[in-house]
Design a protein around this motif. Structure first.
Motif, PDB file in Angstrom:
ATOM      1  N   THR A  29      57.145 -67.124  92.195  1.00  0.00           N
ATOM      2  CA  THR A  29      56.450 -67.681  93.343  1.00  0.00           C
ATOM      3  C   THR A  29      55.598 -68.858  92.878  1.00  0.00           C
ATOM      4  O   THR A  29      54.745 -68.697  92.008  1.00  0.00           O
ATOM      5  N   PHE A  30      55.836 -70.027  93.442  1.00  0.00           N
ATOM      6  CA  PHE A  30      55.064 -71.223  93.121  1.00  0.00           C
ATOM      7  C   PHE A  30      54.163 -71.533  94.312  1.00  0.00           C
ATOM      8  O   PHE A  30      54.633 -71.963  95.373  1.00  0.00           O
ATOM      9  N   ILE A  31      52.876 -71.292  94.147  1.00  0.00           N
ATOM     10  CA  ILE A  31      51.899 -71.500  95.208  1.00  0.00           C
ATOM     11  C   ILE A  31      51.575 -72.986  95.344  1.00  0.00           C
ATOM     12  O   ILE A  31      51.405 -73.689  94.344  1.00  0.00           O
ATOM     13  N   PHE A  32      51.503 -73.471  96.589  1.00  0.00           N
ATOM     14  CA  PHE A  32      51.049 -74.849  96.795  1.00  0.00           C
ATOM     15  C   PHE A  32      50.154 -74.912  98.026  1.00  0.00           C
ATOM     16  O   PHE A  32      50.281 -74.108  98.957  1.00  0.00           O
ATOM     17  N   LYS A  33      49.237 -75.848  98.000  1.00  0.00           N
ATOM     18  CA  LYS A  33      48.359 -76.086  99.148  1.00  0.00           C
ATOM     19  C   LYS A  33      49.134 -76.866 100.196  1.00  0.00           C
ATOM     20  O   LYS A  33      49.741 -77.892  99.899  1.00  0.00           O
ATOM     21  N   CYS A  34      49.074 -76.393 101.397  1.00  0.00           N
ATOM     22  CA  CYS A  34      49.833 -77.013 102.480  1.00  0.00           C
ATOM     23  C   CYS A  34      49.113 -78.273 102.960  1.00  0.00           C
ATOM     24  O   CYS A  34      47.980 -78.187 103.446  1.00  0.00           O
ATOM     25  N   PRO A  35      49.720 -79.461 102.827  1.00  0.00           N
ATOM     26  CA  PRO A  35      49.071 -80.683 103.329  1.00  0.00           C
ATOM     27  C   PRO A  35      48.830 -80.586 104.830  1.00  0.00           C
ATOM     28  O   PRO A  35      49.574 -79.919 105.554  1.00  0.00           O
ATOM     29  N   SER A  36      47.803 -81.292 105.293  1.00  0.00           N
ATOM     30  CA  SER A  36      47.424 -81.207 106.697  1.00  0.00           C
ATOM     31  C   SER A  36      48.563 -81.600 107.632  1.00  0.00           C
ATOM     32  O   SER A  36      48.728 -81.013 108.699  1.00  0.00           O
ATOM     33  N   TYR A  37      49.402 -82.576 107.221  1.00  0.00           N
ATOM     34  CA  TYR A  37      50.476 -83.026 108.102  1.00  0.00           C
ATOM     35  C   TYR A  37      51.595 -81.981 108.224  1.00  0.00           C
ATOM     36  O   TYR A  37      52.474 -82.110 109.070  1.00  0.00           O
ATOM     37  N   MET A  38      51.577 -80.968 107.370  1.00  0.00           N
ATOM     38  CA  MET A  38      52.595 -79.919 107.430  1.00  0.00           C
ATOM     39  C   MET A  38      52.131 -78.678 108.187  1.00  0.00           C
ATOM     40  O   MET A  38      52.904 -77.758 108.410  1.00  0.00           O
ATOM     41  N   ILE A  39      50.879 -78.640 108.568  1.00  0.00           N
ATOM     42  CA  ILE A  39      50.336 -77.415 109.148  1.00  0.00           C
ATOM     43  C   ILE A  39      51.120 -76.988 110.384  1.00  0.00           C
ATOM     44  O   ILE A  39      51.372 -75.819 110.601  1.00  0.00           O
ATOM     45  N   LYS A  40      51.554 -77.947 111.181  1.00  0.00           N
ATOM     46  CA  LYS A  40      52.398 -77.652 112.322  1.00  0.00           C
ATOM     47  C   LYS A  40      53.610 -78.572 112.264  1.00  0.00           C
ATOM     48  O   LYS A  40      53.446 -79.785 112.133  1.00  0.00           O
ATOM     49  N   PRO A  41      54.832 -78.012 112.309  1.00  0.00           N
ATOM     50  CA  PRO A  41      55.150 -76.597 112.497  1.00  0.00           C
ATOM     51  C   PRO A  41      55.450 -75.875 111.200  1.00  0.00           C
ATOM     52  O   PRO A  41      55.707 -74.689 111.214  1.00  0.00           O
ATOM     53  N   ASN A  42      55.446 -76.587 110.043  1.00  0.00           N
ATOM     54  CA  ASN A  42      55.940 -75.981 108.808  1.00  0.00           C
ATOM     55  C   ASN A  42      55.166 -74.741 108.410  1.00  0.00           C
ATOM     56  O   ASN A  42      55.737 -73.717 108.052  1.00  0.00           O
ATOM     57  N   CYS A  43      53.846 -74.837 108.409  1.00  0.00           N
ATOM     58  CA  CYS A  43      53.031 -73.710 107.977  1.00  0.00           C
ATOM     59  C   CYS A  43      52.646 -72.887 109.199  1.00  0.00           C
ATOM     60  O   CYS A  43      51.518 -72.953 109.686  1.00  0.00           O
ATOM     61  N   ALA A  44      53.586 -72.126 109.671  1.00  0.00           N
ATOM     62  CA  ALA A  44      53.414 -71.432 110.945  1.00  0.00           C
ATOM     63  C   ALA A  44      52.308 -70.387 110.890  1.00  0.00           C
ATOM     64  O   ALA A  44      51.728 -70.035 111.919  1.00  0.00           O
ATOM     65  N   ASN A  45      51.980 -69.926 109.698  1.00  0.00           N
ATOM     66  CA  ASN A  45      50.983 -68.863 109.581  1.00  0.00           C
ATOM     67  C   ASN A  45      49.570 -69.389 109.365  1.00  0.00           C
ATOM     68  O   ASN A  45      48.655 -68.636 109.045  1.00  0.00           O
ATOM     69  N   TYR A  46      49.406 -70.712 109.503  1.00  0.00           N
ATOM     70  CA  TYR A  46      48.087 -71.298 109.283  1.00  0.00           C
ATOM     71  C   TYR A  46      47.069 -70.756 110.293  1.00  0.00           C
ATOM     72  O   TYR A  46      47.337 -70.678 111.488  1.00  0.00           O
ATOM     73  N   ILE A  47      45.923 -70.363 109.797  1.00  0.00           N
ATOM     74  CA  ILE A  47      44.867 -69.817 110.643  1.00  0.00           C
ATOM     75  C   ILE A  47      43.649 -70.733 110.569  1.00  0.00           C
ATOM     76  O   ILE A  47      43.157 -71.035 109.481  1.00  0.00           O
ATOM     77  N   LEU A  48      43.171 -71.207 111.724  1.00  0.00           N
ATOM     78  CA  LEU A  48      41.979 -72.045 111.752  1.00  0.00           C
ATOM     79  C   LEU A  48      40.772 -71.210 111.347  1.00  0.00           C
ATOM     80  O   LEU A  48      40.595 -70.075 111.787  1.00  0.00           O
ATOM     81  N   THR A  49      39.939 -71.782 110.464  1.00  0.00           N
ATOM     82  CA  THR A  49      38.757 -71.057 109.997  1.00  0.00           C
ATOM     83  C   THR A  49      37.509 -71.844 110.344  1.00  0.00           C
ATOM     84  O   THR A  49      37.551 -73.055 110.578  1.00  0.00           O
ATOM     85  N   HIS A  50      36.375 -71.168 110.359  1.00  0.00           N
ATOM     86  CA  HIS A  50      35.101 -71.781 110.701  1.00  0.00           C
ATOM     87  C   HIS A  50      34.081 -71.483 109.615  1.00  0.00           C
ATOM     88  O   HIS A  50      34.159 -70.467 108.914  1.00  0.00           O
TER      89      HIS A  50
END
Length: 281
Positions: A29-50
């Motif tokens: 498993t190669f972990i990578f930080k999801c760039p902001s432009y990929m958050i939708k729709p690629n990173c479907a599990n992205y959860i907005l945090t506060h």
């Protein structure tokens, strides 16, 4: 005599989660930080945090993962079956510069197990992923594309291209010529392969179509008795060979201070080179 084997430092530096398979390979498993432009729709599990003030935490990045099958140890001639730092450096550059790769036809030379091509497929219109077909490497690349299909947005083709052969498959020769972006990571490790790689670059850059080549590599230093000094012989051999093409090629070095999305040690001896063909006006 036991054959000389090598192991990529990636697996000792970063404790990637790996599962060994019965066929002699492993899945990591190669972990990578999801760039902001990929958050939708690629990173479907992205959860907005506060944050603590209940404001949207815009700097927080979702971590995603590539699943890559590979070998952890090989003989020198089969090192493409492993994952090396250059592939991750080039993947970082792609993710850091989406406009350079978006909707382009991308060709990767010496793609190994396909990690960089898979990352390019997040953005490209079409990816042509090539390597010499030994030890089932092309089949392994196809399996890795399928494992990561949720991220892939481009058409992709996997085919053989051998640096030491001047004959290319007819169907793919046209597609390879149409590619405007060419990638290569960690293919400079053997004198014959380096010579064949440069000859392949000459063939590609003789096109009338503007082409840009990104080459990622690590200068590997060894002590030689002949020179009584520590040198990087394969890197120096590569530089010597491309030096003769400066009249036809524009060569520059890219600073490697762009964001790091994957987890690995980005060493100072890592190089990212950009080569473009000079077209007659």
């Amino acid at each position: 005599m036991t054959p000389y084997t090598v192991t990529s430092e990636i697996f000792t530096e970063n404790k990637n989660s790996s599962i060994k398979l019965n066929n002699g390979t492993a899945i990591s498993t190669f972990i990578f930080k999801c760039p902001s432009y990929m958050i939708k729709p690629n990173c479907a599990n992205y959860i907005l945090t506060h944050d603590s003030d209940n404001d949207l935490d815009v700097d927080r990045q979702k971590e995603e993962k590539l699943i890559i099958e590979h070998r952890t140890t090989t003989q020198m001639q089969h090192v493409g079956l492993q994952v090396w730092r250059g592939a991750l450096l080039l993947a970082d550059y792609i993710l850091s510069n989406p406009d350079l790769f978006k909707d382009k036809t991308v060709l990767e030379l010496g793609a190994g197990v396909g990690l960089t091509s898979i990352v390019a497929s997040f953005l490209a219109k079409e990816v042509i992923c090539t390597d010499v077909d030994v030890q089932g490497i092309l089949k392994l690349i196809r399996k890795n594309f399928l494992r990561n299909s949720a991220y892939i947005k481009s058409k992709f083709y996997v085919t053989e291209l051998n640096f030491l052969s001047s004959t290319w498959p007819t169907f793919y020769a046209k597609r390879m010529n149409e590619a405007t972006i060419i990638l290569a990571a960690d293919v400079i490790y053997d004198e014959n392969i380096t010579e064949g790689f440069v000859e392949t670059l000459k063939k590609l850059l003789s096109s009338k179509i503007p082409k840009t080549i990104y080459i990622a590599l690590e200068k590997r230093y060894v002590f030689t008795v002949a020179n009584m000094d520590t040198t990087a012989p394969m890197y120096e051999e590569f530089l010597k060979r491309i030096e003769t093409e400066k009249q036809n090629w524009q060569i520059e070095y890219i600073k490697i201070d762009f964001p790091r999305y994957f987890k690995y040690n980005r060493l100072k001896q890592m190089i990212l080179m950009k080569i473009q063909n000079k077209l007659n006006e």
